[in-house]
Design an enzyme around this catalytic site. Structure first.
Site: not given
Ligand SMILES: NC(=O)c1ccc[n+]([C@@H]2O[C@H](COP(=O)([O-])OP(=O)(O)OC[C@H]3O[C@@H](n4cnc5c(N)ncnc54)[C@H](O)[C@@H]3O)[C@@H](O)[C@H]2O)c1
Length: 361
Positions: A121, A143, A185, A227, A237, A241, A245, A248, A252, A265
């Site tokens: 939980r 999130k 972003e 943020k 949200e 908030r 988006n 997005h 998406h 992304h």
């Molecule tokens: N929760 C939220 O508010 C929110 C906001 C924006 C995006 N997201 C989510 O985030 C995700 C995208 O995240 P991302 O762009 O970080 O992609 P990711 O987590 O897939 O990372 C991209 C690549 O970089 C590699 N990597 C990470 N750190 C590294 C480092 N320091 N050195 C070398 N390689 C490294 C990872 O292994 C991966 O292959 C999506 O799923 C998206 O929906 C969430």
């Protein structure tokens, strides 16, 4: 060390920003957790680079570490991997007083945070974001989510971290494409909220391209600050908030139609933001000159912002299944010039189609 606080009453937490912070993670985490056990969640890529320095630091602070790795990639941000991490948590005797530490990009952070939200939980978690996108966006705000076949982030929760540790030094190993995709972003923050930040980004293109450390930390700080301010006003949200988006709804759909494999992304958000800006021009909310500024800034970070050639009806049907749809009406965040935006559900299908057409030129 530059520190920000996300002000959420009893759920408030700090964001620490600096370089070479991973070696101090143990001390920092020890000071906020009552338990001794840490479940470190990562993927093989990031763990191979930074796992050891983190586990050593945790052990040095007297914390006991169990590790759980998920495969690398957006396609693994799903319930099956959640259950895999939960199995590891059970095996490692993770308790309610234990803490999950997410070490990785947005994918690891979203999934590890989701596990933390549901395991027994809900247990504490700490974000150690290692991509620029995760450092400026996904690690802050609580999130957490995984994808479902029918849509991105369809299963999720609001579960705030107890602490965010941002070490800008880890960006040196990030590949160029992942680094630049985060600019989608970052530019979004300027566009929705702060014209002077947008202007700063325009002036700093060359430093950003060269990953100049000082400039990067300023950008990370201001992005997290924007943020945090928005999240502090509207944690779950209910209203404001949603401005985060921007880009997005289109983005998406682009990600989904590319099977989460073609676009990062941030790249999809950049396409979505440019398309939203076209929609604003069509509706008279933005001048063509401001649209050009937005497109030029995105393009200066080598982001390809032309709307892809997916069938337009498919795009619209994916957008209609997005979780931002309310009472069957699609919600759009649209820029009003630079530094301001509006949320509206009063857009016709014809206007959407025209915006997509313009964004393809
Ligand atoms: N929760 C939220 O508010 C929110 C906001 C924006 C995006 N997201 C989510 O985030 C995700 C995208 O995240 P991302 O762009 O970080 O992609 P990711 O987590 O897939 O990372 C991209 C690549 O970089 C590699 N990597 C990470 N750190 C590294 C480092 N320091 N050195 C070398 N390689 C490294 C990872 O292994 C991966 O292959 C999506 O799923 C998206 O929906 C969430």
């Amino acid at each position: 060390m530059p520190t920000l606080t996300v002000d959420l009453g009893p759920r408030s937490y700090d964001i620490l920003i600096g370089s070479n912070l991973l070696g101090q993670a143990g001390e920092m985490i020890k000071s906020i957790t009552p338990g001794r056990k840490i479940l470190l969640v990562s993927n093989p890529t990031v763990y191979g680079l930074y796992g050891e320095i983190c586990t050593q630091s945790l052990a040095k602070s007297g914390l006991e570490v169990a590790c759980a790795l998920m495969p690398d990639g957006e396609e693994y941000k799903n319930m099956q991997e959640v259950l895999g991490i939960v199995d590891e948590a059970v095996k490692g005797r993770v308790e309610r007083s234990s803490l999950i530490m997410a070490l990785g990009g947005g994918v690891v952070g979203d999934l590890a945070g989701f596990v933390a939200a549901i395991y027994q939980r809900g247990i504490d978690f700490v974000q150690i974001p290692t991509t620029l996108l995760a450092q400026v966006d996904s690690s802050v705000g609580g999130k957490v989510a995984v994808n479902h076949l029918q849509g991105k982030n369809l299963l999720g929760a609001f579960h705030q971290p107890r602490l965010v540790i941002i070490d800008s030094g880890v960006l040196k190993t990030l590949n160029r494409r992942d680094y630049l995709s985060a600019m989608g972003e970052i530019i979004k923050y300027g566009l929705i909220y702060d014209e002077s930040f947008f202007t700063f980004l325009e002036a700093e293109v060359s430093n950003i391209m060269q990953q100049e450390e000082n400039c990067l930390q300023k950008i990370i700080y201001r992005s997290c600050e924007i943020k945090s301010e928005i999240v502090a006003e509207d944690e779950t949200e209910q209203g404001k908030r949603a401005i985060l988006n921007l880009g997005h709804t289109f983005g998406h759909a682009v990600e989904k139609l590319g099977d989460y494999k073609i676009y990062r992304h941030g790249e999809a958000v950049a396409i979505g933001m440019a398309t939203a800006a076209h929609l604003s021009v069509i509706l008279g909310l933005m001048s063509s000159r401001d649209l050009r500024r937005v497109k030029n800034l995105l393009a200066s970070f080598s982001l390809n912002i032309r709307f892809p050639d997916f069938d337009t009806d498919d795009v619209i049907s994916v957008m209609q299944r997005d979780k931002k749809v309310k009472d069957n009406k699609m919600n759009f965040v649209l820029p009003c010039g630079i530094g301001n935006c509006v949320i509206t559900d009063n857009i016709t299908e014809k206007e959407i189609k025209t915006a997509i057409k313009e964004a393809r030129k």
